[in-house]
Design an enzyme around this catalytic site. Structure first.
Site, PDB file in Angstrom:
ATOM      1  N   HIS A 156       0.823  -1.227   0.000  1.00 30.88           N
ATOM      2  CA  HIS A 156       0.000   0.000   0.000  1.00 30.88           C
ATOM      3  C   HIS A 156       0.852   1.270   0.000  1.00 30.88           C
ATOM      4  CE1 HIS A 156      -3.729  -2.157   0.441  1.00 30.88           C
ATOM      5  NE2 HIS A 156      -3.349  -2.729   1.558  1.00 30.88           N
ATOM      6  N   ASP A 188      -2.330 -10.334  -2.604  1.00 32.87           N
ATOM      7  CA  ASP A 188      -2.964  -9.893  -1.353  1.00 32.87           C
ATOM      8  C   ASP A 188      -4.445  -9.601  -1.629  1.00 32.87           C
ATOM      9  OD1 ASP A 188      -1.991  -8.465   1.515  1.00 32.87           O
ATOM     10  OD2 ASP A 188      -3.788  -7.555   0.636  1.00 32.87           O
ATOM     11  N   HIS A 190      -6.198  -7.199  -0.669  1.00 33.82           N
ATOM     12  CA  HIS A 190      -6.403  -5.772  -0.945  1.00 33.82           C
ATOM     13  C   HIS A 190      -5.593  -5.328  -2.165  1.00 33.82           C
ATOM     14  CE1 HIS A 190      -6.864  -6.308   3.506  1.00 33.82           C
ATOM     15  NE2 HIS A 190      -7.961  -5.616   3.277  1.00 33.82           N
ATOM     16  N   ASP A 277      -4.232 -12.823   3.344  1.00 36.73           N
ATOM     17  CA  ASP A 277      -5.612 -12.417   3.659  1.00 36.73           C
ATOM     18  C   ASP A 277      -6.588 -12.779   2.534  1.00 36.73           C
ATOM     19  OD1 ASP A 277      -4.344 -10.500   2.090  1.00 36.73           O
ATOM     20  OD2 ASP A 277      -4.735  -8.815   3.458  1.00 36.73           O
TER      21      ASP A 277
END
Ligand code: SP5
Ligand code: ZN
Length: 333
Positions: A156, A188, A190, A277
């Site tokens: 990120h 990931d 996200h 995740d």
């Protein structure tokens, strides 16, 4: 397979994060790396190695000098100014605008969310970046694969922004340090908005990301299918937003599309941003990918036959992180 690891990550241990429910215990905890390390120590075939020192100028290939100065120096300045020692947390966010002169006022200029900076964040993030750079050098010296067991994670973090538990973009630093053409695949849960931004106009790094649809999931503002790169990088970014509840079958079909783009690009190296995740049961996730599915992801990515650097990103279910690492990495060994 070599695993690059440093216990310096333990120095980054925020107690709380700010969410829609108020302050809650910090999900991105030191135990995450510890349970993965334990699982790898108990399995055959992994050698834990320490990172090598690297000149800090290498960070400037990916990150803005003012941002790096902020990350390194803001915490002591914040405490000296009488602000809470629990951590630097911005409450006002720049939308463009100008960088304030005082470090303590720069937090909202260099952040896109309330990810905290605590005492030890800089030391841990710098060491995580060194782990990733060491991994890149192992591939340059001829290793077929290596795993960077790092935290804080990085995907990120953009050129001049922290957020999403990330400060320095470990995978991007590794990709920039490799020579020739690099495919950077992000699995990931996200969207890897930081990596996406860093390489958006690059024709040397092909960025591909499978992630929860940003229309309904964090980080909300980036990662739509239509974002395909710009300038020299036009066509070198591929985002695959996926619906809630995505399971093995749809995930693997989408992965195969991404792998097709990688084969067409013909890279010299692969960097895999590996967030666990994506697995069912993750407290921050929303897919239904199984451990068997993750093993198949590893098999298909390893099947590209490229020298591969696997870099740890998210994954917050402490019960499945060890098995996840073993499932993903086994095909690379
Ligand atoms: C590296 C990485 O995986 N960063 C993810 C950052 C996500 N932060 C936003 C979390 C939104 C939390 N929603 C909570 C649902 C809890 N049941
Ligand atoms: Zn994530």
């Amino acid at each position: 397979m070599k695993v690059i690891y440093s216990e310096a990550h333990q120095r980054h241990a925020p107690l709380q994060e700010f969410t829609r429910e108020g302050f809650v215990p910090y999900f991105e905890s030191p135990q995450r790396a510890e349970v993965i390390l334990q699982a790898l120590r108990e399995a055959p075939g992994f050698a834990i190695v320490a990172p090598e020192p690297h000149p800090t100028e290498l960070l400037q290939v990916v990150h803005d000098p003012g941002y790096l100065h902020f990350l390194e120096h803001v915490y002591p300045a914040w405490v000296r100014a009488g602000e809470p020692p629990s951590g630097v947390v911005p409450v006002t966010f720049a939308q463009g605008g100008r960088c304030p002169a005082q470090l303590v006022n720069q937090a909202g200029y260099y952040s896109f969310d309330t990810t905290p900076i605590v005492g030890g964040t800089w030391e841990a993030a710098l060491e995580a970046a060194r782990c990733a750079l060491t991994g890149a050098e192992l591939l340059l010296r001829g290793e077929r694969s290596a795993y960077v067991l790092c935290r804080p994670p990085g995907h990120h973090a953009a050129r001049a922004l922290c957020g999403g538990y990330c400060y320095l973009n470990n995978a991007a630093l590794a990709a920039a340090h490799l020579e020739g053409r690099v495919a950077l695949l992000d699995i990931d849960y996200h969207h890897g908005n930081g990596t996406h931004e860093i390489f958006y106009t690059s024709d040397q790094v092909l960025f591909l990301s499978l992630h929860a649809d940003p229309d309904r999931e964090y980080p909300f503002f980036w990662g739509h299918a239509g974002e395909r790169g710009a300038g020299k990088g036009a066509g070198h970014t591929h985002n695959f937003p996926l619906p809630a509840g995505t399971g093995d079958r749809h995930y693997l079909e989408t992965l195969d599309q991404a792998l097709g783009f990688i084969r067409d690009f013909g890279p010299d190296f692969l960097v895999l941003s590996a967030g666990f995740d994506l697995l069912e049961g993750d407290p921050l996730g929303g897919f239904a990918v199984s451990l068997e599915g993750l093993k198949k992801i590893g098999e298909r990515v390893a099947g590209l036959g490229l020298p591969a650097l696997v870099v740890q990103e998210g994954g917050y279910n402490l019960n499945n992180l060890g098995p996840a690492a073993l499932a993903l990495l086994a095909p690379f060994c």
